[in-house]
Scaffold this active site. Structure first.
Site, PDB file in Angstrom:
ATOM      1  N   HIS A 268     -43.877   0.232 -13.546  1.00 35.63           N
ATOM      2  CA  HIS A 268     -43.366   1.267 -14.290  1.00 35.63           C
ATOM      3  C   HIS A 268     -44.562   1.957 -13.453  1.00 35.63           C
ATOM      4  O   HIS A 268     -44.591   1.943 -12.049  1.00 35.63           O
ATOM      5  CB  HIS A 268     -43.902   1.266 -15.735  1.00 35.63           C
ATOM      6  CG  HIS A 268     -43.877   2.614 -16.215  1.00 35.63           C
ATOM      7  ND1 HIS A 268     -43.958   3.639 -15.914  1.00 35.63           N
ATOM      8  CD2 HIS A 268     -45.054   2.783 -17.497  1.00 35.63           C
ATOM      9  CE1 HIS A 268     -43.890   5.037 -16.759  1.00 35.63           C
ATOM     10  NE2 HIS A 268     -44.768   4.667 -18.278  1.00 35.63           N
ATOM     11  N   HIS A 307     -34.433   5.055 -10.507  1.00 36.78           N
ATOM     12  CA  HIS A 307     -34.863   5.304 -11.518  1.00 36.78           C
ATOM     13  C   HIS A 307     -33.895   5.069 -11.787  1.00 36.78           C
ATOM     14  O   HIS A 307     -33.179   5.477 -12.274  1.00 36.78           O
ATOM     15  CB  HIS A 307     -35.999   6.265 -11.236  1.00 36.78           C
ATOM     16  CG  HIS A 307     -37.036   7.502 -12.494  1.00 36.78           C
ATOM     17  ND1 HIS A 307     -36.350   7.720 -13.238  1.00 36.78           N
ATOM     18  CD2 HIS A 307     -38.626   6.883 -12.269  1.00 36.78           C
ATOM     19  CE1 HIS A 307     -37.096   8.428 -13.921  1.00 36.78           C
ATOM     20  NE2 HIS A 307     -37.902   7.410 -12.873  1.00 36.78           N
ATOM     21  N   ASP A 363     -43.408   7.061  -6.592  1.00 39.77           N
ATOM     22  CA  ASP A 363     -43.863   6.025  -6.344  1.00 39.77           C
ATOM     23  C   ASP A 363     -44.268   5.248  -5.107  1.00 39.77           C
ATOM     24  O   ASP A 363     -44.808   4.611  -3.752  1.00 39.77           O
ATOM     25  CB  ASP A 363     -44.723   4.788  -7.109  1.00 39.77           C
ATOM     26  CG  ASP A 363     -44.536   4.848  -8.136  1.00 39.77           C
ATOM     27  OD1 ASP A 363     -45.799   5.578  -7.821  1.00 39.77           O
ATOM     28  OD2 ASP A 363     -43.933   4.475  -9.414  1.00 39.77           O
TER      29      ASP A 363
HETATM   30  N1  CMC Z   1     -34.295  -2.222  -5.594  1.00 42.75           N
HETATM   31  C1  CMC Z   1     -33.174  -3.158  -4.974  1.00 42.75           C
HETATM   32  N2  CMC Z   1     -32.131  -2.854  -6.015  1.00 42.75           N
HETATM   33  C2  CMC Z   1     -32.484  -2.122  -7.284  1.00 42.75           C
HETATM   34  C3  CMC Z   1     -33.759  -1.230  -7.600  1.00 42.75           C
HETATM   35  C4  CMC Z   1     -34.501  -1.182  -6.884  1.00 42.75           C
HETATM   36  N3  CMC Z   1     -35.652  -1.049  -5.916  1.00 42.75           N
HETATM   37  N4  CMC Z   1     -33.968  -0.923  -8.683  1.00 42.75           N
HETATM   38  C5  CMC Z   1     -32.805  -1.256  -9.422  1.00 42.75           C
HETATM   39  N5  CMC Z   1     -31.961  -1.608  -8.142  1.00 42.75           N
HETATM   40  C6  CMC Z   1     -30.298  -2.440  -9.012  1.00 42.75           C
HETATM   41  C7  CMC Z   1     -29.960  -3.102  -9.676  1.00 42.75           C
HETATM   42  O1  CMC Z   1     -30.584  -4.759  -8.609  1.00 42.75           O
HETATM   43  C8  CMC Z   1     -29.061  -3.212 -10.294  1.00 42.75           C
HETATM   44  O2  CMC Z   1     -28.493  -3.864  -9.350  1.00 42.75           O
HETATM   45  P1  CMC Z   1     -26.468  -4.920 -10.297  1.00 42.75           P
HETATM   46  O3  CMC Z   1     -26.379  -3.800 -11.228  1.00 42.75           O
HETATM   47  O4  CMC Z   1     -26.139  -4.903  -8.884  1.00 42.75           O
HETATM   48  O5  CMC Z   1     -27.491  -5.455 -11.230  1.00 42.75           O
HETATM   49  C9  CMC Z   1     -28.737  -1.746 -10.254  1.00 42.75           C
HETATM   50  O6  CMC Z   1     -29.505  -1.424  -9.326  1.00 42.75           O
HETATM   51  C10 CMC Z   1     -29.556  -0.983 -11.528  1.00 42.75           C
HETATM   52  O7  CMC Z   1     -30.461  -1.637 -11.063  1.00 42.75           O
HETATM   53  P2  CMC Z   1     -31.402  -1.648 -12.879  1.00 42.75           P
HETATM   54  O8  CMC Z   1     -32.359  -2.568 -13.132  1.00 42.75           O
HETATM   55  O9  CMC Z   1     -30.356  -1.878 -14.735  1.00 42.75           O
HETATM   56  O10 CMC Z   1     -31.769  -0.440 -13.615  1.00 42.75           O
HETATM   57  P3  CMC Z   1     -33.099   0.221 -14.599  1.00 42.75           P
HETATM   58  O11 CMC Z   1     -32.925   1.552 -15.257  1.00 42.75           O
HETATM   59  O12 CMC Z   1     -33.024  -0.508 -15.259  1.00 42.75           O
HETATM   60  O13 CMC Z   1     -34.264   0.245 -13.945  1.00 42.75           O
HETATM   61  C11 CMC Z   1     -36.669   0.767 -12.198  1.00 42.75           C
HETATM   62  C12 CMC Z   1     -34.979   1.391 -13.020  1.00 42.75           C
HETATM   63  C13 CMC Z   1     -37.754   2.100 -12.247  1.00 42.75           C
HETATM   64  C14 CMC Z   1     -36.884  -0.179 -13.000  1.00 42.75           C
HETATM   65  C15 CMC Z   1     -35.835  -0.114 -11.019  1.00 42.75           C
HETATM   66  O14 CMC Z   1     -34.916   0.837 -10.221  1.00 42.75           O
HETATM   67  C16 CMC Z   1     -36.532  -0.671 -10.557  1.00 42.75           C
HETATM   68  O15 CMC Z   1     -37.201  -1.686 -10.514  1.00 42.75           O
HETATM   69  N6  CMC Z   1     -37.280  -0.133  -8.977  1.00 42.75           N
HETATM   70  C17 CMC Z   1     -38.276  -0.614  -8.107  1.00 42.75           C
HETATM   71  C18 CMC Z   1     -39.745  -0.642  -8.502  1.00 42.75           C
HETATM   72  C19 CMC Z   1     -40.356   0.948  -9.553  1.00 42.75           C
HETATM   73  O16 CMC Z   1     -40.633   2.154  -8.089  1.00 42.75           O
HETATM   74  N7  CMC Z   1     -40.713   1.558 -10.265  1.00 42.75           N
HETATM   75  C20 CMC Z   1     -41.278   2.477 -10.174  1.00 42.75           C
HETATM   76  C21 CMC Z   1     -40.284   3.487 -11.672  1.00 42.75           C
HETATM   77  S1  CMC Z   1     -40.994   5.492 -11.028  1.00 42.75           S
HETATM   78  C22 CMC Z   1     -42.467   5.696 -11.978  1.00 42.75           C
HETATM   79  C23 CMC Z   1     -41.873   5.295 -13.687  1.00 42.75           C
HETATM   80  O17 CMC Z   1     -42.253   6.754 -13.968  1.00 42.75           O
HETATM   81  O18 CMC Z   1     -42.876   4.479 -13.737  1.00 42.75           O
END
Ligand code: CMC
Length: 429
Positions: A268, A307, A363
Site C-alpha cells: 500500500h 493496482h 508510487d
Molecule cells: N509486478 C509484477 N507482477 C505483478 C505486479 C507487479 N507490480 N502486480 C501484479 N502482478 C501480477 C501478479 O503476479 C499476478 O500475476 P498472475 O495472474 O500470473 O498470478 C497478476 O499480476 C495480478 O496480480 P494480483 O496480485 O492478483 O493483483 P492485485 O490486484 O491483488 O494487487 C497490487 C494489486 C497493487 C497489490 C499489486 O499490483 C502489487 O503488488 N504492486 C506492487 C506494489 C505497489 O506498487 N503498490 C502500490 C499500489 S498504489 C498505491 C496505493 O494505493 O497504495
C-alpha cells in the site's frame, strides 16, 4: 421494461429466487434465504480480499479503473491538481462542495490554529529510539493523541467531530516533521502560523538557525499538488481499516492509527519506499532488462506497478510524472529517473505486463520527487499519510452517518477440524 431483478435457480432444490438489483448490485444478505435444507444457515458469498464486494455506499471519490479516471466529489483529479490547493481540496472532500471565500478563510484559520501539539506528545516522541522508523512513530503518536482529547469519544456530536478533524489535519504535519527531526537528532521546529499548510510543514522539517524559513515556491506548490493527489482513493486498504475499526465506535485517533498502520505496508503506502530500494538494487539503466526478466520469473514484483482498481495508467502517476520535471529544474535531476523511465518503457511493451494490465501507479514517480526534495525514503509513507488523513476522516464520518452501516464483522467458511475431545498432555503422542 426489463425487471431490475436477478433470478437464481438453486439446482440443489430446483427452487427459484428473485433478488432485487440496485445500483448494479445485489445484496449479499438476500442470498441468505437460499437453503438446501430447512435448518441450513443459508447461502453466503465468498470474497477474500473484497475482490467483488461493495462494502458501502459512498459519495466521496469516484474511480473508473479501466478508463483511468479519478474524481473527488465529481471534480476530475487533473483539474484539482492544476487549479486547487490542498486545504481547499480537503474542504471539498470533507464537506462535499468547494468553499466560498469566507468558508475557505475560516477553514484555513481553523486548521492553522490546531497545528501545535501538547508538550507531552513531544516528550513521548522523544522516547523513541534514534533510528525508529518515522512511520512507526507517526502510528504510535496518532494513537497516543486519543489520550489527550476526551471529547474524541463523542463521535455522534458534530461539533466534537469537527474539532477532531481540525486537530488531526492540523497536527499531522507537525507530528511528521517532529518524527523526522527526531530521527536526525535536530531540535523540533514549532509551527509558524503565518505560513501556508505546506510551507509550514517544510519549515518544521528544514529550518535551522534562520529566523524565518523561506521555501522555494516551486517545491511548495509541488508538495501541495502531491498532497492533493494523495488525499483520498475510495475504499483502499487503509480507508477500509479506518471504516472497519471506526465501526466499533472507537475515537477517530485510534481508528486513524489503524488506518496509518495499514498504509505502512509495502503493498500500500509503503510501495514508494520500495520503489526507491528497487531502483537502488537495479543500479543502472543497463540492468533493467535483466531485472524485468527476474520479475517475470516470479522473483519479486515491479514495485510502483499494478493496482487493484486501475487497469490503465494511474491518472495520479501522469500528473506526478509532469511534476517531476518542474521539481528537478529546482533540485537537479534525480539520477534514478533514467532507470525508472527505462523500466516503464520496457514494461509497457512487455507481454507479461500488457496482458495483466500493469501500469505505473502513484508510487512509481512520487518517491523520486521526494528524494530529490531531500526526504529520506523512510519519510515517504509519512508524506502519504499527511494528506490521506483527510480521506480517512471523510470516509469515517460517512460511515458513522450511514444508517445502513453496523460494526464491520465478516463471515467465514469454517473448514477446520470438527468437534473433538481434549487430550491431556500425558496421553498425546
Ligand atoms: N509486478 C509484477 N507482477 C505483478 C505486479 C507487479 N507490480 N502486480 C501484479 N502482478 C501480477 C501478479 O503476479 C499476478 O500475476 P498472475 O495472474 O500470473 O498470478 C497478476 O499480476 C495480478 O496480480 P494480483 O496480485 O492478483 O493483483 P492485485 O490486484 O491483488 O494487487 C497490487 C494489486 C497493487 C497489490 C499489486 O499490483 C502489487 O503488488 N504492486 C506492487 C506494489 C505497489 O506498487 N503498490 C502500490 C499500489 S498504489 C498505491 C496505493 O494505493 O497504495
Amino acid at each position: 421494461m426489463p425487471s431490475e431483478t436477478l433470478t437464481i435457480v438453486d439446482n440443489r432444490t430446483g427452487r427459484k429466487y428473485d433478488v432485487p438489483i440496485t445500483n448494479g448490485t445485489i445484496k449479499a444478505i438476500d442470498l441468505r434465504q437460499i437453503k438446501a435444507e430447512e435448518d441450513d444457515f443459508g447461502l453466503m458469498s465468498y470474497d477474500p480480499a473484497f475482490m467483488n464486494t461493495a462494502s458501502c455506499i459512498s459519495r466521496i471519490t469516484y474511480i473508473d479503473g479501466d478508463k483511468g479516471i479519478l474524481r473527488y466529489r465529481g471534480y476530475p483529479i487533473e483539474q484539482l491538481a492544476e487549479q486547487s490547493n490542498f486545504l481547499e481540496t480537503a474542504y471539498l472532500l470533507l464537506n462535499g462542495e468547494l468553499p466560498n471565500r469566507a468558508q475557505s478563510d475560516q477553514w484555513v484559520h481553523d486548521i492553522t490554529f490546531h497545528t501545535m501539539i501538547h508538550e507531552n506528545i513531544k516528550k513521548l516522541m522523544d522516547g523513541f529510539h534514534y533510528d525508529a522508523h518515522p512511520m512507526g512513530m507517526l502510528i504510535s503518536t496518532l494513537a497516543a493523541l486519543s489520550t489527550f482529547y476526551r471529547d474524541a469519544k463523542d463521535i455522534y456530536d458534530a461539533e466534537a467531530r469537527r474539532k477532531q478533524t481540525y486537530r488531526l489535519i492540523g497536527k499531522m504535519p507537525t507530528i511528521a516533521a517532529f518524527a523526522y527531526r527526531h530521527s536526525v537528532g535536530r531540535p523540533y521546529v514549532y509551527p509558524d502560523n503565518t505560513l501556508s499548510y505546506t510551507e509550514n510543514f517544510l519549515s518544521m522539517l528544514w529550518r535551522m538557525t534562520e529566523v524565518k524559513y523561506e521555501a522555494d515556491p516551486v517545491l511548495v506548490r509541488a508538495l501541495d499538488v502531491l498532497f492533493i493527489l494523495h488525499a483520498d482513493h475510495e475504499q483502499n486498504c487503509s480507508a477500509n481499516a479506518m471504516r472497519g475499526v471506526g465501526s466499533s465506535h472507537v475515537d477517530p485517533y485510534s481508528a486513524m492509527a489503524a488506518a496509518a498502520a495499514a498504509l505502512y505496508g509495502p503493498l500500500h503506502g509503503g510501495a514508494n519506499e520500495e520503489v526507491l530500494h528497487m531502483l537502488d538494487q537495479i543500479g543502472s539503466k543497463a540492468n533493467v532488462p535483466k531485472f524485468i526478466e527476474s520479475v517475470k520469473a516470479g522473483h519479486g514484483r515491479l514495485m510502483g506497478f499494478g493496482h487493484r482498481v486501475y487497469k490503465n495508467y494511474d491518472p495520479r502517476a501522469k500528473v506526478i510524472k509532469k511534476l517531476a520535471d518542474e521539481v528537478f529544474e529546482v533540485t537537479g535531476r534525480n539520477p534514478k529517473l533514467d532507470i525508472a523511465l527505462e523500466l516503464e518503457r520496457i514494461a509497457l511493451e512487455d507481454e507479461y505486463f500488457v496482458k495483466r494490465k500493469l501500469y505505473p501507479n502513484v508510487d512509481f514517480y512520487s518517491g523520486l520527487i521526494y528524494q530529490a526534495m531531500g526526504f529520506p525514503v523512510e519519510m515517504f509513507p509519512v508524506l502519504f499519510s499527511i494528506p490521506r488523513s483527510v480521506g480517512w476522516i471523510a470516509q469515517w464520518e460517512e460511515m458513522l452517518l450511514d444508517s445502513e452501516q453496523k460494526i464491520a464483522r465478516p463471515r467465514q467458511i469454517y473448514l477446520g477440524p470438527p468437534v473433538r475431545e481434549f487430550v491431556p498432555m500425558i496421553k498425546r503422542p
